[in-house]
Structures are given as C-alpha cells and as structure tokens.
Design an enzyme around this catalytic site. Structure first.
Site, PDB file in Angstrom:
ATOM      1  N   PRO A   2       2.635  -1.605   1.609  1.00  0.00           N
ATOM      2  CA  PRO A   2       2.605  -3.039   1.905  1.00  0.00           C
ATOM      3  C   PRO A   2       2.157  -3.844   0.687  1.00  0.00           C
ATOM      4  CG  PRO A   2       1.594  -1.787   3.683  1.00  0.00           C
ATOM      5  CD  PRO A   2       1.830  -0.821   2.560  1.00  0.00           C
ATOM      6  N   GLU A   3       2.893  -4.908   0.386  1.00  0.00           N
ATOM      7  CA  GLU A   3       2.552  -5.783  -0.728  1.00  0.00           C
ATOM      8  C   GLU A   3       1.957  -7.075  -0.176  1.00  0.00           C
ATOM      9  OE1 GLU A   3       5.806  -5.972  -3.573  1.00  0.00           O
ATOM     10  OE2 GLU A   3       6.433  -3.944  -3.058  1.00  0.00           O
ATOM     11  N   LYS A  58      -4.181  -7.236  -1.974  1.00  0.00           N
ATOM     12  CA  LYS A  58      -3.686  -6.441  -0.855  1.00  0.00           C
ATOM     13  C   LYS A  58      -4.814  -6.008   0.095  1.00  0.00           C
ATOM     14  CE  LYS A  58       0.066  -4.594  -3.718  1.00  0.00           C
ATOM     15  NZ  LYS A  58       0.716  -3.370  -4.248  1.00  0.00           N
ATOM     16  N   ARG A 261       8.200   4.673 -11.457  1.00  0.00           N
ATOM     17  CA  ARG A 261       8.797   3.992 -10.305  1.00  0.00           C
ATOM     18  C   ARG A 261      10.241   3.633 -10.617  1.00  0.00           C
ATOM     19  NH1 ARG A 261       4.660   1.539  -7.317  1.00  0.00           N
ATOM     20  NH2 ARG A 261       6.240   1.249  -5.678  1.00  0.00           N
TER      21      ARG A 261
END
Length: 274
Positions: A2-3, A58, A261
């Site tokens: 989750p960002e 976050k 990534r």
C-alpha cells in the site's frame, strides 16, 4: 505494498468510527509482525480515548489521551471496521475494541506490518524522525526537489521513492507520474531540469489526489476499511501494462529493473537522457 493513497483511504475510512471513542480492550492473536506487538498492549490502551487519527507517509497514527498507536500496513496488511462479534480469520492479528460495539481489526497475511505503542512524541520516533515532506504539502515543490537532486547520480525513480526525500510514493505512483511528466525512470536525478521537476511535482500531486478519490489501487491485497477494492487500477497508464500499447503513442510499454524493482515506461514518450 500500500502506498500513500491506500493508506490515506484507510485513514479516512476508520476515522469516523474511532475518533472520540474509548478503547475497551485489545486482543492480540499474533504478536510476530515486523516489530513485535507489545504483549501488554491491552494494559497500555484500555480505557483511553482516541483523540485523533492522522497519517505520516505510509504510517497511520492513533492519538490517544496518553500515548499513540503507530500502524503500518506492510506488504499485505489492511484495517477493517467490524462488529466485535465478527469471527476472526486466519491472518487477523489484532483487534482494538471500541465502546460503540465496533472493533478495528488488523489483518496482515505476510506479517511485514506494524502495530506498536509509542509513549512520547511519535514524530521523534526513529521510524518517523527522518521522513521527507508529504507530497501533497506545499513543502514538496520543484525547488525542493532540485535542491535535493544536486549531485545525485541515482535514477530519478529511486530518488522520488526514497522516503527521506518524499514520503508515500511507491512503484505504482512513481511509474505513473514519470510517464505523465515524460521522464525516463532511469534518468539520473541530477540531470532533471527545473521545468521537468515542475512537471513531475505537479503530476505526482494530481495522481495521488486522483488515486485517493478512487479509493487507491487494488492489484492483489489492498482493500479499504469497508472491504471495498480501490479503483485507480483502471486509470493506470504504464504500471502492469508491459508489452501492451502505450495509450498515447501505441508503442509497446517496456520495463527496466531499477534498484531491484521492475519499472514500466514508454520508450517513445519517455526517452532516456544520456
């Protein structure tokens, strides 16, 4: 993971049910998260009122009349508002019982999340003390990024995903913002011009605001506090679209590995600067 939009959506969802209420008990079913959940969490929280719920990057902060709860959703966690009589599922690790008959339930299948108690000023805690500005604040602007990027040879994508530079921007929103700003993700941060930083900061703010309005992005694990998925996935331009045609120029979307990534981009719309 989750960002910022997903965490903000979660915060907004739980806030009306918890603020001003009293914690009647805490049930910890599994304390083995990224940091151990305190075994005496019930003793620390019982009888305290939740005075405010805020977000920093976050992280979600539950402010109590004494002390704070610091929550991070990790890779797969989410918070739900449920009835205290609702049967827990396998990965439901913590329940915060409230005096309105509801409970805040923390679920985290991969257990990279956090649910810890802080006694003193939380913004001086090691997890929060060195965080950069909020991307939706006035402190986050092109002048700030230009100053921070001076002599930085790292890629612009890694640069804007560094929480000490700016908080809350992960792989999804970094890729989408760079696409709209027409900047190749592997471009060295120090080569980005003032004009490009103007464009990038503007697109970051717009994308995050749009994602919050859409309830975030659900690709696999994220669900909001009422169990609904986020709908911003339908607005994604490059993330998760490898080998599909670019929605602007119809060239194929490609990916490059940056700092471990996969980073999606359009080679035509986002040419590399050498």
């Amino acid at each position: 993971m989750p960002e910022l939009p997903e965490v903000e959506t979660t915060k907004q969802g739980i806030k009306p049910h918890l603020e001003g209420c009293m914690i009647t008990s805490v049930q910890v079913r599994n304390q083995k998260l990224r940091l151990p959940v305190p075994l005496n969490l019930n003793e620390l929280c019982e009888g305290k009122h939740i005075t405010a719920i805020t977000r920093r990057g976050k992280y979600i902060l539950l402010h109590m009349d004494k002390g704070y709860l610091l929550i991070h959703l990790g890779m797969s966690g989410h918070l739900r508002i449920v009835s205290q009589t609702a049967n827990p599922q396998k990965h439901d690790h913590v329940d915060l019982h409230i005096n309105n008959g509801l409970a805040l339930r923390f679920r985290d299948p991969r257990r990279f999340g956090l649910f810890i108690y802080i006694d003193e000023n939380p913004y001086q805690h090691p997890l929060l003390a060195h965080l950069g500005p909020e991307p939706l604040s006035d402190d986050f602007n092109s002048e700030y990024l230009l100053r921070k990027a001076a002599n930085k040879s790292q890629s612009i994508k890694s640069f804007i995903m560094d929480s000490q530079i700016v908080v809350g921007i992960g792989n999804i929103y970094a890729a989408e913002s760079l696409f709209l700003a027409k900047i190749h993700p592997n471009t060295s941060a120090k080569k980005i011009t003032t004009e490009e930083f103007n464009s990038l900061t503007g697109h970051i703010k717009k994308i995050l605001e749009s994602a919050i309005e859409a309830g975030g992005t659900t690709l696999r694990d994220f669900y909001s506090s009422d169990g609904k998925p986020g709908y911003f996935r339908f607005a994604l331009k490059v993330y998760g679209r490898k080998n599909l045609p670019c929605l602007v120029c119809e060239n194929k979307i490609e990916t490059v590995v940056i700092a471990g990534r996969h980073s999606a981009f359009c080679p035509h719309c986002q040419p590399i600067i050498t």
